[in-house]
Scaffold this motif. Structure first.
Motif, PDB file in Angstrom:
ATOM      1  N   PRO A  94       0.633  -1.000   0.011  1.00 53.24           N
ATOM      2  CA  PRO A  94       0.265   0.234  -0.805  1.00 53.24           C
ATOM      3  C   PRO A  94       0.601   1.344   0.060  1.00 53.24           C
ATOM      4  N   VAL A  95       1.621   0.822   0.789  1.00 55.29           N
ATOM      5  CA  VAL A  95       2.494   2.768   0.749  1.00 55.29           C
ATOM      6  C   VAL A  95       3.116   3.079  -0.340  1.00 55.29           C
ATOM      7  N   MET A  96       3.813   1.632  -0.925  1.00 53.17           N
ATOM      8  CA  MET A  96       4.551   1.993  -2.231  1.00 53.17           C
ATOM      9  C   MET A  96       3.434   2.350  -3.073  1.00 53.17           C
ATOM     10  N   CYS A  97       2.046   1.709  -3.920  1.00 50.56           N
ATOM     11  CA  CYS A  97       1.847   1.934  -4.394  1.00 50.56           C
ATOM     12  C   CYS A  97       0.551   3.681  -4.050  1.00 50.56           C
ATOM     13  N   LYS A  98       0.417   3.310  -2.695  1.00 50.58           N
ATOM     14  CA  LYS A  98      -0.361   4.954  -2.476  1.00 50.58           C
ATOM     15  C   LYS A  98       1.082   6.498  -2.982  1.00 50.58           C
ATOM     16  N   LEU A  99       2.343   6.133  -2.705  1.00 50.52           N
ATOM     17  CA  LEU A  99       3.588   6.759  -3.421  1.00 50.52           C
ATOM     18  C   LEU A  99       4.439   6.994  -4.413  1.00 50.52           C
ATOM     19  N   ARG A 100       3.715   5.534  -5.650  1.00 45.60           N
ATOM     20  CA  ARG A 100       3.606   5.237  -6.717  1.00 45.60           C
ATOM     21  C   ARG A 100       5.145   5.317  -7.312  1.00 45.60           C
ATOM     22  N   SER A 101       6.323   4.985  -5.853  1.00 47.73           N
ATOM     23  CA  SER A 101       7.667   4.565  -5.845  1.00 47.73           C
ATOM     24  C   SER A 101       7.789   3.328  -5.496  1.00 47.73           C
ATOM     25  N   LEU A 102       8.277   2.781  -6.666  1.00 46.41           N
ATOM     26  CA  LEU A 102       9.918   1.060  -6.539  1.00 46.41           C
ATOM     27  C   LEU A 102      11.033   1.258  -5.587  1.00 46.41           C
ATOM     28  N   ARG A 103      11.033   2.707  -5.490  1.00 48.89           N
ATOM     29  CA  ARG A 103      12.321   2.806  -4.161  1.00 48.89           C
ATOM     30  C   ARG A 103      11.643   2.708  -3.022  1.00 48.89           C
ATOM     31  N   VAL A 104      10.192   3.415  -2.828  1.00 48.39           N
ATOM     32  CA  VAL A 104      10.419   3.635  -1.558  1.00 48.39           C
ATOM     33  C   VAL A 104      10.293   1.536  -1.241  1.00 48.39           C
ATOM     34  N   GLY A 105       9.535   0.879  -2.203  1.00 50.43           N
ATOM     35  CA  GLY A 105       9.276  -0.438  -1.640  1.00 50.43           C
ATOM     36  C   GLY A 105       9.840  -1.262  -1.789  1.00 50.43           C
ATOM     37  N   THR A 106      11.210  -1.062  -2.373  1.00 52.33           N
ATOM     38  CA  THR A 106      12.534  -1.783  -2.072  1.00 52.33           C
ATOM     39  C   THR A 106      13.527  -1.243  -0.885  1.00 52.33           C
ATOM     40  N   ALA A 107      12.909   0.140  -0.495  1.00 51.29           N
ATOM     41  CA  ALA A 107      13.545   0.171   1.109  1.00 51.29           C
ATOM     42  C   ALA A 107      12.819  -0.430   2.020  1.00 51.29           C
TER      43      ALA A 107
END
Length: 159
Positions: A94-107
């Protein structure tokens, strides 16, 4: 007074946390589904089954930890560790999708691994079996995190 079995309490809390945190809007799902995946990612259909297995193992680990600790001390600090791990794991999508960021998902994936590693190292002396039930997560988490990281060059506008 009737006591609720540890496994039931743990299972209900784990399910509730997963249900509450894994809420995705149709817009989030569209974003995630349109992402390009690496050509070598041929096992995507198995990923839900892998996670189901990991969550079952996590619940078993928490139950074994509860049973090993409860006679001597409060199990609640240990259960808090399992809860922190589940929140980190469930925050990934959900956080990765809400922020639209693969870098956030990786972190988030990497953070989850280190939380899981710390929990496993802390739990192992109390119950080797409980520690071993965390191994599937420790093996899968770097793979899932690497897949997300490998998607960054394929989706530079969503990095």
């Amino acid at each position: 007074m009737m006591m609720i079995p540890a496994w039931l309490c743990i299972g209900v809390v784990a399910f509730a946390v997963a249900f509450v945190l894994n809420r995705l809007s149709p817009k989030d799902l569209r974003w995630f589904n349109r992402l390009q995946r690496p050509a070598w990612l041929t096992f995507e259909g198995a990923i839900p089954w892998i996670w189901i297995t990991i969550f079952i193992c996590g619940a078993l680990s928490a139950t074994l930890t509860w049973q090993a600790v409860a006679p001597r001390q409060s199990a609640w600090p240990w259960m808090a560790g399992y809860l922190v791990l589940e929140v980190a794991v469930m925050a990934y999508t959900p956080v990765m999708c809400k922020l639209r960021s693969l870098r956030v998902g990786t972190a988030i994936g990497a953070l989850g691994f280190f939380i899981g590693l710390a929990l496993a190292l802390a739990v192992f002396p109390i119950s080797a079996s409980a520690g071993l039930f965390l191994v599937p997560y420790l093996l899968w988490s770097p793979i899932g995190t690497y897949v997300t990281w490998a998607m960054i060059p394929l989706n530079p506008w969503d990095a």
